[in-house]
Design a protein around this motif. Structure first.
Motif, PDB file in Angstrom:
ATOM      1  N   LEU A  95       0.821  -1.214   0.000  1.00  0.00           N
ATOM      2  CA  LEU A  95       0.000   0.000   0.000  1.00  0.00           C
ATOM      3  C   LEU A  95       0.859   1.269   0.000  1.00  0.00           C
ATOM      4  CD1 LEU A  95      -2.876  -0.949   2.480  1.00  0.00           C
ATOM      5  CD2 LEU A  95      -2.893  -1.013  -0.024  1.00  0.00           C
ATOM      6  N   ARG A  96       1.969   1.244   0.730  1.00  0.00           N
ATOM      7  CA  ARG A  96       2.857   2.409   0.757  1.00  0.00           C
ATOM      8  C   ARG A  96       3.399   2.715  -0.643  1.00  0.00           C
ATOM      9  NH1 ARG A  96       4.523   0.569   5.989  1.00  0.00           N
ATOM     10  NH2 ARG A  96       6.082  -0.798   5.077  1.00  0.00           N
ATOM     11  N   GLU A  97       3.763   1.678  -1.357  1.00  0.00           N
ATOM     12  CA  GLU A  97       4.305   1.873  -2.699  1.00  0.00           C
ATOM     13  C   GLU A  97       3.254   2.432  -3.645  1.00  0.00           C
ATOM     14  OE1 GLU A  97       7.905   0.828  -4.053  1.00  0.00           O
ATOM     15  OE2 GLU A  97       7.567   2.006  -2.249  1.00  0.00           O
ATOM     16  N   TYR A  98       2.060   1.884  -3.602  1.00  0.00           N
ATOM     17  CA  TYR A  98       0.997   2.410  -4.464  1.00  0.00           C
ATOM     18  C   TYR A  98       0.664   3.858  -4.103  1.00  0.00           C
ATOM     19  CZ  TYR A  98      -0.267  -1.567  -7.358  1.00  0.00           C
ATOM     20  OH  TYR A  98      -0.254  -2.553  -8.314  1.00  0.00           O
ATOM     21  N   SER A  99       0.690   4.172  -2.821  1.00  0.00           N
ATOM     22  CA  SER A  99       0.399   5.542  -2.387  1.00  0.00           C
ATOM     23  C   SER A  99       1.426   6.527  -2.929  1.00  0.00           C
ATOM     24  CB  SER A  99       0.380   5.623  -0.852  1.00  0.00           C
ATOM     25  OG  SER A  99      -0.658   4.853  -0.316  1.00  0.00           O
ATOM     26  N   ALA A 100       2.649   6.056  -3.128  1.00  0.00           N
ATOM     27  CA  ALA A 100       3.723   6.914  -3.627  1.00  0.00           C
ATOM     28  C   ALA A 100       3.780   6.952  -5.150  1.00  0.00           C
ATOM     29  CB  ALA A 100       5.064   6.436  -3.076  1.00  0.00           C
ATOM     30  N   GLY A 101       2.813   6.304  -5.807  1.00  0.00           N
ATOM     31  CA  GLY A 101       2.764   6.348  -7.254  1.00  0.00           C
ATOM     32  C   GLY A 101       3.547   5.258  -7.953  1.00  0.00           C
ATOM     33  N   ARG A 110      -9.008  -2.698  -9.052  1.00  0.00           N
ATOM     34  CA  ARG A 110      -9.332  -1.313  -8.692  1.00  0.00           C
ATOM     35  C   ARG A 110     -10.282  -1.269  -7.493  1.00  0.00           C
ATOM     36  NH1 ARG A 110     -10.046   2.182 -14.339  1.00  0.00           N
ATOM     37  NH2 ARG A 110      -7.828   2.170 -14.885  1.00  0.00           N
ATOM     38  N   GLU A 111     -11.282  -2.114  -7.542  1.00  0.00           N
ATOM     39  CA  GLU A 111     -12.249  -2.171  -6.442  1.00  0.00           C
ATOM     40  C   GLU A 111     -11.553  -2.565  -5.140  1.00  0.00           C
ATOM     41  OE1 GLU A 111     -15.535  -5.425  -5.159  1.00  0.00           O
ATOM     42  OE2 GLU A 111     -15.723  -4.663  -7.211  1.00  0.00           O
ATOM     43  N   PHE A 112     -10.633  -3.529  -5.226  1.00  0.00           N
ATOM     44  CA  PHE A 112      -9.898  -3.994  -4.060  1.00  0.00           C
ATOM     45  C   PHE A 112      -9.019  -2.883  -3.494  1.00  0.00           C
ATOM     46  CE2 PHE A 112      -5.893  -5.859  -2.473  1.00  0.00           C
ATOM     47  CZ  PHE A 112      -6.391  -6.522  -1.364  1.00  0.00           C
ATOM     48  N   LEU A 113      -8.238  -2.229  -4.357  1.00  0.00           N
ATOM     49  CA  LEU A 113      -7.305  -1.202  -3.911  1.00  0.00           C
ATOM     50  C   LEU A 113      -8.045   0.003  -3.350  1.00  0.00           C
ATOM     51  CD1 LEU A 113      -4.205  -0.982  -3.912  1.00  0.00           C
ATOM     52  CD2 LEU A 113      -4.373   0.312  -6.041  1.00  0.00           C
ATOM     53  N   ASN A 114      -9.186   0.294  -3.910  1.00  0.00           N
ATOM     54  CA  ASN A 114      -9.965   1.458  -3.497  1.00  0.00           C
ATOM     55  C   ASN A 114     -10.444   1.344  -2.052  1.00  0.00           C
ATOM     56  OD1 ASN A 114     -10.978   4.000  -4.155  1.00  0.00           O
ATOM     57  ND2 ASN A 114     -12.999   3.187  -4.656  1.00  0.00           N
ATOM     58  N   ARG A 115     -10.537   0.131  -1.533  1.00  0.00           N
ATOM     59  CA  ARG A 115     -10.978  -0.068  -0.154  1.00  0.00           C
ATOM     60  C   ARG A 115      -9.878   0.248   0.842  1.00  0.00           C
ATOM     61  NH1 ARG A 115     -12.801  -5.925  -1.183  1.00  0.00           N
ATOM     62  NH2 ARG A 115     -12.078  -6.177   0.943  1.00  0.00           N
ATOM     63  N   TYR A 116      -8.640   0.292   0.380  1.00  0.00           N
ATOM     64  CA  TYR A 116      -7.511   0.498   1.290  1.00  0.00           C
ATOM     65  C   TYR A 116      -6.796   1.827   1.088  1.00  0.00           C
ATOM     66  CZ  TYR A 116      -8.114  -4.429   2.357  1.00  0.00           C
ATOM     67  OH  TYR A 116      -8.639  -5.641   2.750  1.00  0.00           O
ATOM     68  N   MET A 133      -8.739   8.143 -12.595  1.00  0.00           N
ATOM     69  CA  MET A 133      -9.509   7.753 -11.415  1.00  0.00           C
ATOM     70  C   MET A 133      -8.709   7.841 -10.117  1.00  0.00           C
ATOM     71  SD  MET A 133     -11.295   4.365 -13.042  1.00  0.00           S
ATOM     72  CE  MET A 133     -12.082   3.959 -11.484  1.00  0.00           C
ATOM     73  N   GLY A 134      -7.410   8.032 -10.241  1.00  0.00           N
ATOM     74  CA  GLY A 134      -6.499   8.008  -9.102  1.00  0.00           C
ATOM     75  C   GLY A 134      -5.195   7.409  -9.573  1.00  0.00           C
ATOM     76  N   LEU A 135      -4.067   8.059  -9.302  1.00  0.00           N
ATOM     77  CA  LEU A 135      -2.781   7.632  -9.862  1.00  0.00           C
ATOM     78  C   LEU A 135      -2.404   6.198  -9.502  1.00  0.00           C
ATOM     79  CD1 LEU A 135      -0.595  10.855  -9.444  1.00  0.00           C
ATOM     80  CD2 LEU A 135      -1.729   9.999 -11.507  1.00  0.00           C
ATOM     81  N   ALA A 136      -2.869   5.738  -8.331  1.00  0.00           N
ATOM     82  CA  ALA A 136      -2.510   4.380  -7.901  1.00  0.00           C
ATOM     83  C   ALA A 136      -3.037   3.313  -8.846  1.00  0.00           C
ATOM     84  CB  ALA A 136      -3.025   4.118  -6.487  1.00  0.00           C
ATOM     85  N   PHE A 137      -4.069   3.639  -9.620  1.00  0.00           N
ATOM     86  CA  PHE A 137      -4.701   2.647 -10.479  1.00  0.00           C
ATOM     87  C   PHE A 137      -4.015   2.472 -11.822  1.00  0.00           C
ATOM     88  CE2 PHE A 137      -8.687   4.014  -8.092  1.00  0.00           C
ATOM     89  CZ  PHE A 137      -8.602   2.931  -7.208  1.00  0.00           C
TER      90      PHE A 137
END
Length: 383
Positions: free
Chosen positions: A85-91, A205-211, A231-235
């Motif tokens: 999650l930290r990595e996805y949050s950082a793009g 996307r649905e899974f990641l969006n919950r966290y 929709m959000g850079l993490a996606f």
């Protein structure tokens, strides 16, 4: 003389099942260990834990081995999923299977197996281990290169490799399926899992969006033209074509659109047209957080090959800029590499031997002059 005890990580799949059978045939005392590492929303719709457990029990009964179940969900969430999650949050786009192998399958699992009195562990990975005359252990590619998984195992160290067996590394997948059918395994025709390590195959996307909190933002071309909203850079990951939402766009050349860069401060996704757009091609990269199987980094200037993603042919390159005692390194490729993605692993090879690798931090594009003014802020540096 007592038999050597080996604990086999059994997932319910055909590979780990055949691994257990092969080792029993070779005279080992085999114990099967089923790991449950994910508990959130384990309702059976996407996470197949219940069916996997049924398959493992059936296989263990058929081949006549003891079986134990262990719950590593807390370790997985702390060591693997939190970093994911930290990595996805950082793009960035992390590879959870690499971290999962290093932290769960060959750390928590290995520690548990040794506590059970085992001398070694085994898994159904397609790779090989070789001990050199000097007593060092090398990680080798599987003989079946179409199934080789050394890329996912490159963070293993000498202590882990010295206690690990990969029986399937010497045979093609077709032979594994044949053995499973011949001995009547109930999961002989079970398809291979392709989901996130231990989490299963679910809408990502649905899974990641919950966290992760997601924030839509502008989608622009290299010249700054607004062409849509993301929709959000993490996606999005570099080189992504599907799911961008510009398929029917009449903008530009009419060629397919690809995600090519992220500007984190402005929450902007940059997209380009054409598979071979300069923004998608890189001759060099820098990587950090390395792990070297021999325990020390390769020499600067070494000619070798590397993969910057799993499903990729080895690419000739040279090791450059080994700094901070090996904490960072660079690679310079003979041919431009496509969609080199921060967060993914750059894994080095000397022929059949996997040397180790690191996490990609940045890539230098073939035509950096085309970059937007926000170049310096496209990605936050990795911790």
């Amino acid at each position: 003389m007592s038999k050597q005890k080996v604990v086999v990580g059994m997932s319910g799949g055909v590979d780990s099942s055949v691994t257990a059978w092969l080792l029993k045939e070779q005279g080992y005392e085999v114990i099967g260990l089923f790991m449950k590492n994910w508990e959130d929303d384990d309702d059976g719709e996407y996470c197949s834990t219940r069916q996997d457990w049924i398959d493992v029990v059936s296989v263990a009964d058929l081949i006549g081995i003891d079986l134990e179940a262990v719950n590593f969900a807390a370790e997985y969430k702390d060591r693997v999923f939190a970093e994911f999650l930290r990595e996805y949050s950082a793009g960035r786009t992390p590879n959870p299977d690499v971290l999962c192998n290093a932290e769960i399958k060959f750390k928590a699992f290995l520690d548990h197996a040794l506590a059970l009195g085992a001398q070694t562990i085994a898994t159904g990975h397609y790779a090989r281990v070789r001990e050199t005359p000097a007593g060092r252990f090398e990680l080798l590619k599987a003989l079946d290169h179409t199934k080789d998984q050394s890329y996912f195992l490159h963070r293993l160290n000498q202590a882990q490799l010295s206690k690990t067996l990969f029986p399937l590394g010497e045979m093609p997948k077709t032979q594994v399926r044949e053995i499973a059918a011949q001995i009547g395994l109930p999961n002989a025709k079970k398809k291979d899992s392709t989901g996130i390590c231990f989490i299963g195959e679910r809408p990502f996307r649905e899974f990641l969006n919950r966290y992760l909190p997601t924030q839509p933002g502008p989608m622009k071309t290299p010249d700054g033209k607004l062409v849509g909203e993301h929709m959000g850079l993490a996606f999005y990951t570099f080189g992504q074509r599907k799911g961008i939402g510009l398929g029917g766009s009449k903008e530009g050349s009419g060629e397919p659109w690809f995600a090519a860069a992220k500007d984190i401060p402005s929450n902007t996704l940059y997209v380009v047209q054409g598979h071979d757009h300069p923004w998608l091609l890189s001759h060099t990269l820098s990587a950090g957080n390395p792990s070297w199987i021999a325990g020390e980094p390769p020499a600067e200037g070494l000619s070798c090959s590397a993969k910057t993603r799993y499903r990729q042919a080895d690419a000739a390159c040279t090791v450059s800029a080994v700094t901070n005692g090996g904490a960072h390194f660079g690679l310079r490729f003979s041919d431009a590499q496509w969609a080199v993605t921060p967060g993914q692993s750059a894994v080095l090879y000397d022929g059949e031997v996997c040397l180790g690798g690191g996490i990609i931090e940045t890539a230098a594009e073939a035509a950096p002059a085309l970059r937007a003014p926000q170049q310096a802020a496209l990605l936050t540096p990795r911790r």
